[in-house]
Design a protein around this motif. Sequence first.
Motif, PDB file in Angstrom:
ATOM      1  N   SER A 136      -2.485  12.588  -8.759  1.00 50.07           N
ATOM      2  CA  SER A 136      -3.710  11.785  -8.809  1.00 50.07           C
ATOM      3  C   SER A 136      -4.627  12.125  -7.644  1.00 50.07           C
ATOM      4  CB  SER A 136      -3.391  10.289  -8.845  1.00 50.07           C
ATOM      5  OG  SER A 136      -2.184  10.000  -8.234  1.00 50.07           O
ATOM      6  N   GLN A 137      -4.049  12.606  -6.536  1.00 49.92           N
ATOM      7  CA  GLN A 137      -4.919  13.041  -5.425  1.00 49.92           C
ATOM      8  C   GLN A 137      -5.729  14.265  -5.808  1.00 49.92           C
ATOM      9  OE1 GLN A 137      -3.794  13.167  -1.427  1.00 49.92           O
ATOM     10  NE2 GLN A 137      -2.363  11.456  -1.559  1.00 49.92           N
ATOM     11  N   LEU A 184      -8.590  13.194  -7.718  1.00 52.88           N
ATOM     12  CA  LEU A 184      -9.603  12.636  -6.832  1.00 52.88           C
ATOM     13  C   LEU A 184     -10.524  13.736  -6.335  1.00 52.88           C
ATOM     14  CD1 LEU A 184      -7.979  10.073  -4.416  1.00 52.88           C
ATOM     15  CD2 LEU A 184      -9.325   9.688  -6.444  1.00 52.88           C
ATOM     16  N   ALA A 201       0.849  -1.186   0.000  1.00 53.66           N
ATOM     17  CA  ALA A 201       0.000   0.000   0.000  1.00 53.66           C
ATOM     18  C   ALA A 201       0.882   1.231   0.000  1.00 53.66           C
ATOM     19  CB  ALA A 201      -0.896  -0.014   1.230  1.00 53.66           C
ATOM     20  N   THR A 202       0.640   2.121  -0.945  1.00 52.84           N
ATOM     21  CA  THR A 202       1.387   3.378  -1.001  1.00 52.84           C
ATOM     22  C   THR A 202       0.387   4.531  -1.004  1.00 52.84           C
ATOM     23  OG1 THR A 202       1.334   3.302  -3.397  1.00 52.84           O
ATOM     24  CG2 THR A 202       3.283   2.389  -2.338  1.00 52.84           C
ATOM     25  N   VAL A 203       0.895   5.700  -0.716  1.00 47.80           N
ATOM     26  CA  VAL A 203       0.032   6.881  -0.814  1.00 47.80           C
ATOM     27  C   VAL A 203       0.114   7.392  -2.244  1.00 47.80           C
ATOM     28  CG1 VAL A 203      -0.386   9.200   0.053  1.00 47.80           C
ATOM     29  CG2 VAL A 203       0.440   7.426   1.593  1.00 47.80           C
ATOM     30  N   MET A 204      -1.048   7.749  -2.771  1.00 52.45           N
ATOM     31  CA  MET A 204      -1.116   8.187  -4.157  1.00 52.45           C
ATOM     32  C   MET A 204      -0.267   9.422  -4.400  1.00 52.45           C
ATOM     33  SD  MET A 204      -4.926   8.124  -5.560  1.00 52.45           S
ATOM     34  CE  MET A 204      -5.873   6.675  -5.218  1.00 52.45           C
ATOM     35  N   MET A 221     -18.946  13.720  -8.182  1.00 48.20           N
ATOM     36  CA  MET A 221     -19.683  12.968  -9.199  1.00 48.20           C
ATOM     37  C   MET A 221     -20.699  12.052  -8.543  1.00 48.20           C
ATOM     38  SD  MET A 221     -16.519  11.972 -11.547  1.00 48.20           S
ATOM     39  CE  MET A 221     -17.284  11.347 -12.997  1.00 48.20           C
ATOM     40  N   SER A 222     -21.845  11.917  -9.168  1.00 49.48           N
ATOM     41  CA  SER A 222     -22.888  11.048  -8.622  1.00 49.48           C
ATOM     42  C   SER A 222     -23.261  10.010  -9.665  1.00 49.48           C
ATOM     43  CB  SER A 222     -24.113  11.868  -8.250  1.00 49.48           C
ATOM     44  OG  SER A 222     -24.708  12.353  -9.418  1.00 49.48           O
ATOM     45  N   ALA A 223     -24.231   9.167  -9.310  1.00 49.86           N
ATOM     46  CA  ALA A 223     -24.588   8.032 -10.169  1.00 49.86           C
ATOM     47  C   ALA A 223     -25.090   8.475 -11.529  1.00 49.86           C
ATOM     48  CB  ALA A 223     -25.640   7.185  -9.489  1.00 49.86           C
ATOM     49  N   ASN A 256     -13.124  14.588  -8.682  1.00 50.51           N
ATOM     50  CA  ASN A 256     -14.153  13.566  -8.905  1.00 50.51           C
ATOM     51  C   ASN A 256     -15.088  13.390  -7.722  1.00 50.51           C
ATOM     52  OD1 ASN A 256     -13.205  13.028 -11.404  1.00 50.51           O
ATOM     53  ND2 ASN A 256     -11.868  11.357 -10.755  1.00 50.51           N
ATOM     54  N   LEU A 257     -14.795  14.028  -6.608  1.00 47.64           N
ATOM     55  CA  LEU A 257     -15.559  13.738  -5.393  1.00 47.64           C
ATOM     56  C   LEU A 257     -17.035  14.022  -5.535  1.00 47.64           C
ATOM     57  CD1 LEU A 257     -13.346  14.738  -2.368  1.00 47.64           C
ATOM     58  CD2 LEU A 257     -14.000  12.496  -3.163  1.00 47.64           C
ATOM     59  N   VAL A 312     -22.646   8.525 -14.518  1.00 45.64           N
ATOM     60  CA  VAL A 312     -22.020   7.298 -14.990  1.00 45.64           C
ATOM     61  C   VAL A 312     -22.467   6.989 -16.399  1.00 45.64           C
ATOM     62  CG1 VAL A 312     -21.735   4.857 -14.598  1.00 45.64           C
ATOM     63  CG2 VAL A 312     -21.989   6.389 -12.694  1.00 45.64           C
TER      64      VAL A 312
END
Lengths: 427, 253
Positions: free
Chosen positions: B161-162, B165, B154-157, B171-173, B168-169, B176
């Motif tokens: 890329s963070q 993120l 496991a690494t921190v992104m 975004m909803s269904a 993208n937080l 899609v």
Amino acid sequence: MSGYKQVSRPLLLLCRQKALVQEARIHAPTVSRGFTSSRPLRDESLSEAASSPTVALDPALVSTPREEKILMRMGVKPIGSRRRRAALQTCANVPFEQLPYQCFQEARKILLADREEKLREIELERARIARLKEQDAAVSGGEAQKQVRLRSMMDRLERLKILADINDPVVRKRYEDGKGDMNKPIYRYLADKEWRRYRRPLLVQRITQMAVAPDILPHLDPVVDVRLAFGRRNVQPGDFVNSRVSEMPPKLRVQVFDKGERLVSIAIVDPDVPDIESDAFKYRCHFLAANIRLSPTEASLPLSKLSGDTQILLPWLPPFVQKGSPYHRYSVFLLLQPDRKELDVASLRETVERDGFNLRSFTGKHSLRPVGVNMFRGIWDEGTAGVMKRAGVEGANVEFKRRRIEPLKKPVLPLPRKKVEPFWKSR
Amino acid sequence: MLLPRLGSPSWTLISTSRRHAASASIGHGLLNHLCPVTKHPLFFVRHATHKAQGSVNGGKDGPGKRLGAKKSGEQYVIPGNIIFRQRGTLWFPGENCGMGRDHTIYAKEAGYVKYYLDPEKHPKRKYIGVVYERDQKLPLPRNSARRRRLSLVATVMSEESQEKLEDNLTMSASDVSGVRQQSSGNDAKGLGRHEQLEMSRGYMYRESNWQIGRTAEKSGVKVKPFKPGDRWAAWRKSTARKARNAERRGMRR
């Protein structure tokens, strides 16, 4: 103009002449139309529908996608195939008994005679069963022997019930229209046969290829049709589902093929949760509910509508897959509770844990039998971080990367090169 | 070796004289005159049926192909290590093993090699597997869960890329559709053209076919509708084409 209409166009043109003659005779369109080609009538109905959408289109007769869409918007499903509906428009809806075909009627007589015979046999079998039940166990060769005989006689009775109706064209039609009464054995039998023809083999293939069967439970033999849908998205077994789609709990359609009511539990388990400490995978339960009533007639089972007090043990946790982790298999299990015995939800809620949930031990402890299964898959996508944040789960910024494995051989270092002077310098 | 006979034997004489008599009776004496059978000596050669020269019987012993086991039982291997080289499938890939293009068995996980039979899976096949613990037995019981290892860290992104993120937080269904974000904000951030495009089946970013089909409509290109049977237009088009081709031919020379 779709294919079948193109094909049937010359025929319709021929019929239209007849139709015009008939219309002239009848003047007004009626519900039971004879051999009309129905173009004028259909135009009329179309214009009606277009002008006032509240006027009901006949779900048994609509044949264009537009009309179907209008009906679907009103919440009515068209009956049967479009091809059949189109054919029905041009044919008179004469019942089978009145069809003027001699051979057909003779054949119907044979089928009816067969049905009468089967009904007599059913009566006979019922009388036999009643007699055996009253009989003393000592006479019929012991209690165990009696039970065996009773069971085989009941099986035969069920078989006869199906045989009595299996050749009835009306039964077939009603089943194909989706109007079969699932309380009757014949419709359950037909539904089961249809499920076992394609959907069940597909499901079994998916759960064996993706190793759901030995990974979560030792053995699976599904006997109940479980379908999954997130909102309007139907999920085929093993589909990848976007994390935003699966944020809300799914809707199940559960069709059982044997009679009676029963209690089931539902578990949704993920066996692919990365466990860094032990360098392995562990289980996580995303949903657990118990004491859900199931009967052949009630198929729809939205997980969001279950009662939080008496049924849900672990509420829905949206599936999420951290970046770099291999795909997660989310398997839905339908577990039959023995003898309709209720589970004690309140006490279980304290003992059951999401992380490290072991379905093997859970089914063993409560002697649950897996009867239905379905699955979908998930992988990291652009919406996962949002889903995790909304669900209050940490670790959206974690990325899994391959661990470097040391090579077996030590790398051979290149030999130090000898420095060679150019010839013009050495001279 | 058979030698050709020089004189014709007596039985040929007898048979020909008989034939003379028979043919005379039918009236075909002329044919016998032209093809006197008796005057040919009987010649034939027996050819070799088994080839003796060239490449037929050679090639008995070529260089060895170095086949066989490269790792023995319980030897430690890492992913990619070749365990067995073979022609055909003498051995099949079992747990944590794969089979290459030439049926070579190689390891997919780090662990210890096991050679084993799995009669429940197949009654006759021999398998090669890799296990994590040296004392583990193969095959596993049919109904037991598979042994799997994570083999990941496991690494921190990365910060880049963070940042993505964070975008993208929200975004909803309803967002899609498998399409990458097509909002106008992307252009401001200077994302490349392929960032706005959809990842299609063949792992490439391209416009979908319906979008390509709408290109002319979008840019307002008008095409004259084709009129079947319009000979005047057809003649004009064909003369134009011929002229064009003639010109091209002239340029080539």
